[in-house]
Design an enzyme around this catalytic site. Structure first.
Site, PDB file in Angstrom:
ATOM      1  N   ASN A  80      29.820  60.407  28.555  1.00  0.00           N
ATOM      2  CA  ASN A  80      28.642  59.959  29.305  1.00  0.00           C
ATOM      3  C   ASN A  80      27.332  60.378  28.639  1.00  0.00           C
ATOM      4  O   ASN A  80      26.312  59.706  28.796  1.00  0.00           O
ATOM      5  CB  ASN A  80      28.709  60.462  30.748  1.00  0.00           C
ATOM      6  CG  ASN A  80      29.809  59.759  31.548  1.00  0.00           C
ATOM      7  OD1 ASN A  80      30.275  58.695  31.148  1.00  0.00           O
ATOM      8  ND2 ASN A  80      30.236  60.343  32.640  1.00  0.00           N
ATOM      9  N   ARG A 139      29.651  49.011  30.111  1.00  0.00           N
ATOM     10  CA  ARG A 139      28.646  49.343  31.117  1.00  0.00           C
ATOM     11  C   ARG A 139      27.452  50.095  30.508  1.00  0.00           C
ATOM     12  O   ARG A 139      26.302  49.883  30.887  1.00  0.00           O
ATOM     13  CB  ARG A 139      29.295  50.210  32.203  1.00  0.00           C
ATOM     14  CG  ARG A 139      28.299  50.538  33.259  1.00  0.00           C
ATOM     15  CD  ARG A 139      28.843  50.626  34.644  1.00  0.00           C
ATOM     16  NE  ARG A 139      27.728  50.542  35.562  1.00  0.00           N
ATOM     17  CZ  ARG A 139      27.310  49.432  36.127  1.00  0.00           C
ATOM     18  NH1 ARG A 139      27.922  48.321  35.912  1.00  0.00           N
ATOM     19  NH2 ARG A 139      26.263  49.438  36.925  1.00  0.00           N
ATOM     20  N   ASP A 174      34.376  49.957  34.499  1.00  0.00           N
ATOM     21  CA  ASP A 174      35.435  50.245  35.461  1.00  0.00           C
ATOM     22  C   ASP A 174      35.373  49.345  36.690  1.00  0.00           C
ATOM     23  O   ASP A 174      34.303  48.995  37.158  1.00  0.00           O
ATOM     24  CB  ASP A 174      35.312  51.698  35.963  1.00  0.00           C
ATOM     25  CG  ASP A 174      35.815  52.680  34.925  1.00  0.00           C
ATOM     26  OD1 ASP A 174      36.677  52.280  34.137  1.00  0.00           O
ATOM     27  OD2 ASP A 174      35.343  53.820  34.915  1.00  0.00           O
ATOM     28  N   ASP A 210      33.590  61.777  38.907  1.00  0.00           N
ATOM     29  CA  ASP A 210      34.598  61.460  37.898  1.00  0.00           C
ATOM     30  C   ASP A 210      35.819  62.380  37.948  1.00  0.00           C
ATOM     31  O   ASP A 210      36.841  62.076  37.333  1.00  0.00           O
ATOM     32  CB  ASP A 210      33.981  61.520  36.489  1.00  0.00           C
ATOM     33  CG  ASP A 210      33.125  60.290  36.186  1.00  0.00           C
ATOM     34  OD1 ASP A 210      33.180  59.336  36.980  1.00  0.00           O
ATOM     35  OD2 ASP A 210      32.422  60.285  35.173  1.00  0.00           O
TER      36      ASP A 210
END
Length: 435
Positions: free
Chosen positions: A23, A97, A121, A320
């Site tokens: 991330n 994304r 996702d 997450d």
């Protein structure tokens, strides 16, 4: 479509090194667009999502050079902005994304940024409103083609302003920060996300010449500058991977050491696992998990009520890792309520765990109650499909603890977020093969 074949029920042993943070990588890589100078980045994970973004940057004209494993240089001194309006970009941008975060830097430096509706996702709605509302407040004009699902923002010059974000979106905050660093005047962002990865982005931008104060808090103040220079940046270890390995050690009753975890950036993660009864020991900058041969017991709240573990914006618990918590709880002593507040489809993978023999009551799309087996009844091997990155790894952990041979299909989802996971697990004794 790739498949993992997993023979469960084996204890693992040894040490494992977490990869660079996925991330963080998606934010940091987009930031290279803010300068024509060379930017060197270390500890980049070799995973599908990050490699897709690097490929997209190359097609945009960024000069990318791989120096060694995980180390790259990027130079955005001669970009092909026509690519942004091509049919190929509409295909490339949709596959990832994280591609949404190229919009802020492109808008700030070149006066325009475009993006097709990004993929990623299947975990429920993930709104882009925070991104575009922030950019509009900085003075951008917003356009959207419903037929093509294509977004665009344009501005001759961005102007600093005060804004209160509706939600503390990590990628939204990152996009707005990257636009604001080159805006005219001062920008204040209240209710900003303050995750370690966003702190890393702000520190990197400051080294490039930006003027960002309040880093680590939910109020960021940014004084715009005319241009940014090059820098070198090293990414943090991936906290989601670290949490995954803690869960794996507990479920397989294994003694594992997780190396170089950057303890100061883990927040509440170690303590949440401790609430499940897992021993998490600090050894320098490593985490040591002893073999839980007698299992682990879930704590209750002080008044005796059932423990609830819920996600929240940083410094709360990251969403997450809730899938991992849920799987680990299936073999604990006691019960826990898992409350996934941010995404409404992320708990739907529990049907696979129920098929394996787990005792889980799915209360609604956001909440599941888990009644632990205390290892008195092991999970049974089965064939399953990975719906998203985090659920995929949770099912992988379940399979490694289960009796018999399990099959996990659609492992491309796992590869999106975990580097060479099968090789790394084999190195600590897991019986896993990629078919």
């Amino acid at each position: 479509m790739g498949t993992f074949k997993i023979e469960g029920g084996h204890q693992l042993k040894g040490s494992i090194q977490p990869q660079g943070a996925k991330n963080e990588a998606l934010q940091i890589l987009c930031a290279v667009l803010l300068t024509p100078e060379k930017v060197t980045i270390n500890n980049i994970p070799d995973i599908v999502d990050v490699n897709k973004l690097i490929s997209l940057l190359k097609k945009l004209g960024v000069k990318v050079e791989k120096i060694s494993k995980g180390k790259y240089t990027f130079q955005a001194d001669n970009l092909d902005l026509k690519y942004l309006e091509s049919d190929q970009f509409k295909i490339d941008g949709r596959g990832l994304r994280g591609s949404i975060m190229i919009v802020g830097p492109l808008l700030a430096r070149f006066g325009r940024g475009y993006i097709p509706k990004p993929g990623g996702d299947k975990i429920g709605r993930r709104r882009l409103d925070t991104h575009f509302e922030g950019l509009i407040k900085l003075g951008a004009k917003f356009g959207y083609s419903k037929e093509e699902q294509f977004y665009g923002v344009e501005a001759k010059k961005l102007k600093g302003t005060y804004m209160l974000l509706e939600e503390a979106s990590v990628t939204g905050t990152a996009n707005i920060v990257m636009a604001a660093v080159l805006a005219e005047g001062q920008t204040s962002i209240y209710n900003a996300a303050c995750e370690p990865y966003l702190q890393q982005l702000c520190k990197m931008l400051n080294r490039m010449g930006a003027k960002i104060s309040g880093v680590g808090s939910n109020l960021l103040v940014i004084d715009g500058v005319d241009n940014l220079g090059g820098t070198e940046h090293t990414m943090l270890p991936d906290m989601i991977e670290i949490g995954s390995w803690i869960g794996l050690a507990a479920m397989t009753k294994s003694e594992l050491t997780i190396k170089n975890v950057s303890w100061d950036d883990l927040g509440v993660i170690p303590n949440v696992f401790r609430k499940l009864g897992i021993t998490v020991e600090k050894q320098g900058d490593d985490i040591h998990i002893p073999a839980h041969t007698d299992g682990y017991e879930i704590q209750s709240f002080i008044d005796g009520s059932i423990l609830t573990i819920a996600d929240a914006p940083w410094p709360g618990f990251t969403p997450d890792l809730l899938s991992i918590i849920l799987v680990v709880a299936t073999q604990a002593r006691g019960s826990v309520l898992v409350h996934q507040k941010m995404f409404e489809s992320r708990l739907f993978f529990v049907d696979k765990l129920i098929d394996m023999g787990a005792k889980i009551i799915l209360c609604d799309p956001h909440r599941a109650t888990v009644i632990g087996h205390d290892f008195k009844s092991t999970l049974k091997a089965t064939t399953m499909t990975s719906p998203d990155i985090r659920a995929g790894v949770s099912l992988l952990i379940a399979a490694l603890s289960a009796k018999g041979t399990s099959t996990i299909q659609n492992i491309e989802q796992i590869d999106r977020g975990y580097e060479n996971i099968d090789e790394r697990l084999r190195a600590i004794g897991a019986k896993i093969e990629r078919v």
